[in-house]
Design a protein around this motif. Structure first.
Motif, short mmCIF file in Angstrom:
data_model
loop_
_atom_site.label_atom_id
_atom_site.label_comp_id
_atom_site.label_asym_id
_atom_site.label_seq_id
_atom_site.Cartn_x
_atom_site.Cartn_y
_atom_site.Cartn_z
N VAL A 119 0.85 -1.19 0.00
CA VAL A 119 0.00 0.00 0.00
C VAL A 119 0.89 1.24 0.00
N THR A 120 0.67 2.14 -0.98
CA THR A 120 1.40 3.39 -1.05
C THR A 120 0.40 4.53 -0.96
N THR A 121 0.62 5.44 -0.03
CA THR A 121 -0.31 6.55 0.16
C THR A 121 0.37 7.87 -0.17
N ILE A 122 -0.47 8.85 -0.42
CA ILE A 122 0.00 10.21 -0.66
C ILE A 122 -1.03 11.16 -0.06
N SER A 123 -0.57 12.20 0.60
CA SER A 123 -1.49 13.16 1.21
C SER A 123 -2.30 13.86 0.13
N VAL A 124 -3.43 14.41 0.52
CA VAL A 124 -4.28 15.10 -0.45
C VAL A 124 -3.56 16.31 -1.07
N PRO A 125 -2.94 17.19 -0.26
CA PRO A 125 -2.18 18.29 -0.89
C PRO A 125 -1.05 17.78 -1.78
N GLY A 126 -0.35 16.75 -1.30
CA GLY A 126 0.74 16.19 -2.10
C GLY A 126 0.25 15.63 -3.41
N CYS A 127 -0.93 15.04 -3.40
CA CYS A 127 -1.51 14.48 -4.62
C CYS A 127 -1.76 15.57 -5.66
N PHE A 128 -2.33 16.68 -5.23
CA PHE A 128 -2.66 17.74 -6.18
C PHE A 128 -1.42 18.51 -6.62
N ILE A 129 -0.42 18.60 -5.76
CA ILE A 129 0.85 19.20 -6.18
C ILE A 129 1.51 18.33 -7.24
N GLN A 130 1.50 17.01 -7.02
CA GLN A 130 2.05 16.10 -8.02
C GLN A 130 1.26 16.21 -9.32
N MET A 131 -0.06 16.26 -9.23
CA MET A 131 -0.91 16.37 -10.41
C MET A 131 -0.57 17.61 -11.22
N PHE A 132 -0.44 18.75 -10.52
CA PHE A 132 -0.17 20.00 -11.21
C PHE A 132 1.16 19.94 -11.96
N PHE A 133 2.23 19.54 -11.26
CA PHE A 133 3.55 19.56 -11.90
C PHE A 133 3.67 18.49 -12.99
N PHE A 134 2.97 17.36 -12.82
CA PHE A 134 3.02 16.33 -13.85
C PHE A 134 2.46 16.86 -15.17
N VAL A 135 1.29 17.50 -15.12
CA VAL A 135 0.68 18.03 -16.33
C VAL A 135 1.42 19.27 -16.82
N GLN A 136 1.78 20.13 -15.88
CA GLN A 136 2.44 21.39 -16.27
C GLN A 136 3.78 21.14 -16.96
N LEU A 137 4.58 20.22 -16.43
CA LEU A 137 5.87 19.93 -17.04
C LEU A 137 5.71 19.24 -18.39
N SER A 138 4.65 18.45 -18.53
CA SER A 138 4.38 17.82 -19.81
C SER A 138 4.10 18.87 -20.88
N VAL A 139 3.28 19.86 -20.55
CA VAL A 139 2.98 20.93 -21.51
C VAL A 139 4.21 21.81 -21.73
N THR A 140 5.00 22.03 -20.69
CA THR A 140 6.22 22.83 -20.84
C THR A 140 7.18 22.18 -21.84
N ALA A 141 7.30 20.86 -21.77
CA ALA A 141 8.18 20.15 -22.71
C ALA A 141 7.73 20.38 -24.14
N ARG A 142 6.42 20.33 -24.38
CA ARG A 142 5.92 20.57 -25.73
C ARG A 142 6.10 22.03 -26.13
N GLY A 143 6.02 22.94 -25.16
CA GLY A 143 6.30 24.34 -25.46
C GLY A 143 7.74 24.55 -25.89
N ILE A 144 8.67 23.86 -25.23
CA ILE A 144 10.09 23.98 -25.60
C ILE A 144 10.34 23.34 -26.97
N LEU A 145 9.67 22.23 -27.26
CA LEU A 145 9.78 21.63 -28.59
C LEU A 145 9.28 22.60 -29.66
N THR A 146 8.24 23.36 -29.34
CA THR A 146 7.73 24.38 -30.27
C THR A 146 8.77 25.48 -30.48
N ILE A 147 9.41 25.90 -29.39
CA ILE A 147 10.47 26.91 -29.50
C ILE A 147 11.62 26.40 -30.36
#
Length: 350
Positions: free
Chosen positions: A112-140
């Motif tokens: 069993v692996t747990t993650i706090s609720v704030p930690g979950c949403f912080i992970q969610m934000f950076f996971f998606v944000q960094l994915s879009v950032t990578a595509r932004g840099i590919l565009t550049i």
């Protein structure tokens, strides 16, 4: 704590462990305090094999991208804007995988692996944000290739250091714009029922399924911003290469080959990145995919591009390959010469 309440003051989510109930991990009778990351725990004995493969892949991702960052920062021959953007892409790839892979490795070793609720949403934000950032840099990088091929005489005056920094800042700002609204909306939903996340990390779609409220608007907003992030960057990349193609048709054979070599590496990376991402979104919208299949597809998307990018650039870019060789040679020389000096001092003393 106050930051969370400022963002979503009406949220029923608890942020302090003191609110946990000893019976069902909720505050009182309704709000969860942590999520359980299920991931690929259903694989049984295959989990160890996947753990070893994922750990080796993560080490290669960190090592390969760190090497690219190091050589682009230390080798004067790699001072062009293209290598500046490449080093930023490597940094984003390392950060992107670090938001998820360590937690996935932990979940593969424990029941069993747990993650706090704030930690979950912080992970969610950076996971998606960094994915879009990578595509932004590919565009550049596509724009950089367009300027280098279609306006070579004005390249240095256009791609100044100030412009490079503004373009990178724009990529980070655009990714934040595409990620923050949907993350806040998901964050503000009440979570009072099951708290088991089917993915190996806090995937937005998997977490929204656990909300005790209607998430249809959240799904529309999330999908809309995903399309904005993917389609805008994809269209800009295609536009850059269309203009490059038009310009290349007017060149001689030797110039065409040179232009093709310049763009081939970037095109390969773009193709892999967008193809892997497309498979993820297809898997979520096709009913034939089991949760385990979706997890594997999502894991492949997380690892594939950051794993392959250093290899592709190192194998297809001669300047970068030569710089890596020179760097490794310096390291070997630094390791050999001290030993020789010690031997010489020992002989002199005798």
């Amino acid at each position: 704590m106050s930051l969370f309440y400022f963002i979503c003051p009406d949220s029923h989510l608890p942020w302090s462990s003191s609110h946990r109930s000893s019976s069902n991990s909720t505050r009182g009778s309704d709000a969860v305090t942590f999520f359980i990351i299920q991931g690929l725990t259903s694989l049984g004995e295959k989990q160890i094999i996947l753990f070893v493969i994922l750990l080796l892949g993560y080490i290669i991702i960190l090592g390969g991208n760190s090497m690219i960052i190091f050589v682009t920062l230390t080798d004067p021959k790699l001072s062009s804007p293209m290598y500046f953007f490449l080093s930023n892409l490597s940094f984003v790839d390392m950060s992107y995988t670090t938001t998820t892979i360590p937690k996935m490795l932990s979940s593969l070793l424990s029941d069993v692996t747990t993650i706090s609720v704030p930690g979950c949403f912080i992970q969610m934000f950076f996971f998606v944000q960094l994915s879009v950032t990578a595509r932004g840099i590919l565009t550049i990088m596509a724009f950089d290739r367009y300027v280098a091929i279609c306006n070579p005489l004005h390249y240095t005056s256009i791609m100044t250091q100030r412009v490079q920094l503004l373009l990178i800042a724009g990529a980070w700002g655009f990714s934040t714009f595409c990620t923050l609204p949907a993350t806040i909306m998901t964050f503000c939903q009440p979570y009072c029922g099951p708290n088991v996340v089917r993915q190996g990390w806090c995937d937005p779609s998997s977490v929204r399924q656990l909300a005790c409220a209607d998430t249809s608007v959240d799904n529309i907003v999330s999908l809309s911003f995903v399309l904005v992030g993917l389609l805008n960057t994809g269209v800009l990349i295609l536009t850059s290469y269309f203009l490059i193609g038009v310009s290349v048709l007017r060149m001689g054979v030797a110039q065409r080959l040179k232009a093709f070599k310049t763009c081939a590496t970037h095109l390969t990376v773009v193709t892999i990145s967008y193809t892997a991402t497309s498979f993820v979104y297809i898997s979520y919208r096709v009913g034939n995919f089991s949760p385990e299949d979706r997890n594997i597809v999502g894991l492949g998307n997380t690892v594939l591009s950051p794993f392959l990018n250093p290899m592709i650039y190192s194998l297809r870019n001669k300047e970068l390959r030569d710089s890596i060789k020179r760097t490794l040679s310096r390291f070997r020389s630094a390791a050999v010469f001290p030993k020789k000096d010690i031997n010489i001092l020992t002989k002199n003393c005798n």
